[in-house]
Design a protein around this motif. Structure first.
Motif, mmCIF file in Angstrom:
data_model
loop_
_atom_site.group_PDB
_atom_site.id
_atom_site.type_symbol
_atom_site.label_atom_id
_atom_site.label_comp_id
_atom_site.label_asym_id
_atom_site.label_seq_id
_atom_site.Cartn_x
_atom_site.Cartn_y
_atom_site.Cartn_z
ATOM 1 N N LEU A 48 28.466 17.073 44.835
ATOM 2 C CA LEU A 48 27.263 16.552 45.021
ATOM 3 C C LEU A 48 27.347 15.924 45.934
ATOM 4 O O LEU A 48 26.022 15.887 46.626
ATOM 5 C CB LEU A 48 26.428 16.370 43.921
ATOM 6 C CG LEU A 48 26.941 17.676 42.780
ATOM 7 C CD1 LEU A 48 25.718 16.686 41.275
ATOM 8 C CD2 LEU A 48 26.030 18.205 43.647
ATOM 9 N N ALA A 49 27.874 15.019 46.348
ATOM 10 C CA ALA A 49 27.907 13.795 47.487
ATOM 11 C C ALA A 49 28.844 13.864 48.794
ATOM 12 O O ALA A 49 28.584 13.543 50.074
ATOM 13 C CB ALA A 49 28.790 12.717 46.879
ATOM 14 N N LYS A 50 29.173 15.197 48.670
ATOM 15 C CA LYS A 50 29.648 16.133 50.078
ATOM 16 C C LYS A 50 28.298 16.189 50.931
ATOM 17 O O LYS A 50 27.716 17.091 50.709
ATOM 18 C CB LYS A 50 30.678 16.995 50.380
ATOM 19 C CG LYS A 50 30.561 18.149 50.789
ATOM 20 C CD LYS A 50 30.444 19.800 50.537
ATOM 21 C CE LYS A 50 30.153 20.268 50.514
ATOM 22 N NZ LYS A 50 29.181 20.744 51.704
ATOM 23 N N PRO A 51 28.272 16.118 52.200
ATOM 24 C CA PRO A 51 27.416 16.337 53.668
ATOM 25 C C PRO A 51 27.406 17.147 53.752
ATOM 26 O O PRO A 51 28.574 18.067 53.689
ATOM 27 C CB PRO A 51 27.628 15.486 54.013
ATOM 28 C CG PRO A 51 28.492 14.256 53.734
ATOM 29 C CD PRO A 51 29.411 14.628 53.005
ATOM 30 N N ARG A 52 26.405 18.495 54.254
ATOM 31 C CA ARG A 52 25.659 19.393 54.705
ATOM 32 C C ARG A 52 26.507 19.494 55.510
ATOM 33 O O ARG A 52 26.754 18.733 56.741
ATOM 34 C CB ARG A 52 24.393 19.895 54.326
ATOM 35 C CG ARG A 52 24.528 20.925 54.773
ATOM 36 C CD ARG A 52 22.612 21.499 55.085
ATOM 37 N NE ARG A 52 22.449 21.456 53.452
ATOM 38 C CZ ARG A 52 21.237 21.026 53.516
ATOM 39 N NH1 ARG A 52 20.498 20.877 53.777
ATOM 40 N NH2 ARG A 52 20.621 21.257 52.148
#
Length: 156
Positions: A48-52
């Motif tokens: 969920l914390a991963k950048p697009r």
């Protein structure tokens, strides 16, 4: 190409996900940790914390080391994150091309001493760092790329 090896006990969070990936133009993030690689809940929250637009792989230490070796001359910009200095040491000693280590955050633990606002080290941590510095690894403390780099050798 491995652009950054980082130790941060929170692994992937806002500062890492956005400041560092943007600064490094990171295309991939590898999280290297045996426990986290087996924990489905932690893996879900890290994703969920991963950048697009950035690929994320959460691997045990051995698998991460093998993947890191394959990226020595890759055109991808890769950031590797682990949550402790022992794992970082293993990554460095199992590869031949990582020359620096970023310590972003290590919160207070039993018998740790504060070196900066975001970094505390145990005596074992200090020993690991001294051994890495003895083989020529630069160790810097910096939470975000915009901060001034503090070389650990000036603090221990």
């Amino acid at each position: 190409m491995i652009k950054l090896l980082r130790v941060d006990d929170r692994l992937l969070h806002g500062q890492v996900a956005f400041s560092w990936t943007r600064n490094l133009s990171a295309t991939d993030i590898i999280i290297a940790n045996d426990e986290v690689s087996k924990d489905e809940f932690q893996k879900m929250t890290l994703k969920l914390a991963k950048p697009r637009g950035v690929n994320l792989q959460i691997l045990d230490l051995n698998a991460a080391c093998e993947l890191i070796k394959k990226h020595e001359n890759s055109r991808n910009n890769i950031m590797v994150i682990t949550n402790n200095l022992e794992d970082a040491k293993n990554i460095i000693t199992n590869t031949t091309f990582i020359e620096s280590l970023n310590i972003g955050g290590l919160r207070e633990r039993k018998d740790s001493k504060r070196y900066t606002g975001s970094v505390t080290l145990t005596t074992d941590d200090v020993d690991i760092c001294k051994n890495l510095m003895a083989i020529g690894i630069e160790i810097e403390i910096r939470q975000v790329p915009e901060e001034r780099k503090i070389l650990l050798q000036s603090l221990i």
